[in-house]
Enzyme design. Sequence first.
Site, mmCIF file in Angstrom:
data_model
loop_
_atom_site.group_PDB
_atom_site.id
_atom_site.type_symbol
_atom_site.label_atom_id
_atom_site.label_comp_id
_atom_site.label_asym_id
_atom_site.label_seq_id
_atom_site.Cartn_x
_atom_site.Cartn_y
_atom_site.Cartn_z
ATOM 1 N N GLY A 19 9.016 -9.812 6.638
ATOM 2 C CA GLY A 19 9.190 -8.370 6.766
ATOM 3 C C GLY A 19 8.334 -7.821 7.888
ATOM 4 N N LYS A 143 -1.106 -7.307 -0.778
ATOM 5 C CA LYS A 143 -2.171 -6.406 -1.221
ATOM 6 C C LYS A 143 -2.068 -6.096 -2.704
ATOM 7 C CE LYS A 143 -4.006 -3.855 2.699
ATOM 8 N NZ LYS A 143 -4.341 -2.522 3.233
ATOM 9 N N LYS A 278 -7.962 1.393 -4.029
ATOM 10 C CA LYS A 278 -8.029 2.445 -3.003
ATOM 11 C C LYS A 278 -6.812 3.354 -3.050
ATOM 12 C CE LYS A 278 -5.039 0.276 0.044
ATOM 13 N NZ LYS A 278 -3.996 0.759 0.960
ATOM 14 N N GLN A 373 2.569 2.859 -4.703
ATOM 15 C CA GLN A 373 1.715 1.875 -5.355
ATOM 16 C C GLN A 373 0.611 2.559 -6.151
ATOM 17 O OE1 GLN A 373 0.569 -0.553 -1.946
ATOM 18 N NE2 GLN A 373 1.967 -2.155 -2.620
#
EC number: 1.1.1.8
Length: 427
Positions: A19, A143, A278, A373
């Site tokens: 990707g 991630k 985060k 996310q």
Amino acid sequence: MAFLGGYEKKHKVTIVGSGNWGSTIAKIVAENTRANKDVFEEDVQMWVFEEDVTIAKDSKHYDESIGDAPQKLTHVINKYHENVKYLPGITLPSNIIANPSLVDAVQDSSILIFNLPHQFIRNVCNQIRGKILPFARGISCIKGVNVSDDGVSLFSEWIGDGLSIYVGALSGANIASEIAAEKWSETTIAYDPPPMDNSRAPTPRSQSPGLTMTVTEPPADMQHRDARGRKSKTKLTPVPAEYPPLDHACFHSLFHRPYFHVEMVSDVAGVSLGGALKNIVALAAGFVDGRGWGDNAKAAVMRIGLMEMVKFGKEFFGETVHTATFTESSAGVADLITSCSGGRNFRCARKAVEKGITVDEVEKQDLNGQKLQGTSTAFEVNSFLTARGLEKDYPLLTAVNAILLGKASVDDIPSLVSDTERKQPLP
């Protein structure tokens, strides 16, 4: 970077995924395999989920004789050296070989770099289990972490356990389009060499990132340990002596570019957690920015969020997590700053407050069916903490969840997080 020793074999590298980010990583890696031919085979395999693509008329690769007829993506990448669908406009090195066969792409590769949506990890592992080199090592560029009421697990360990290999993690303030355009950035690679590999060429380890480190001897039993420091159930096969050591120096030479600076650490859990937590903090930053409270409030959210990220890592992964991973590395504070300055979670949260609608409504309006996310991680982390009666110990993470559920308002944030001032300082 030249490695001495005259090793008989070189490391073959495969990128699993193609990707936007996968193609960018492939570009970096292929540039470095070409520059370090004494260590790596020059050609880099890149597994591509095959699909038909149409080349736009304004593309320099448009062929009037083909017109709008669909072409295989692998054919286009190998012919034009550009991923016209996922990384348009960026020339890829000619030593990247796009391969539609996952099994063929990973064959005989001693380094596997995983870069695909986490929901595909198990299926990919099922397809290549028993078909890779038993001593292969990996890096996960995926991630985040998986959080459920049962616990917190790392995607790198999903892959490692699924394939019986050791896998580290790469994360940082890394916007793929900027890196592909060779705009300078930093990243963090966490790789804790298994003792049976480390005994050949020990990698320095320390309590914090940096160049000043102290060498420690590998455990006498040579037993690999997981990200929590426990003896791993996965039995690893040592990297044969015919290959250059797979240590920090080797991975640094594979990923470091003049425009992409790499810091090597051993804290896989900390690097992985930084990429997940985060996103929750970025939602909080978007909330206060949308409320018009300015940079001071956003900075306060980031400071409190950073403290809770460190606390979470220490509480659930123990001493394998280092405070400095969060406070000094690209995977920690730098990624947090980027996410709280203009990332998708930040932008959607800000718009929700500005428009007086929910984040869920912004997702439906702006994300074409995709989900943030940050929202899913906020719900999962809150459920995990609540199951342990610990939600009050993480007031900012808990406040974000409450705001998303409509149980609190942005105006409540200062009072909800005020008890952070009475908490212990960072270790």
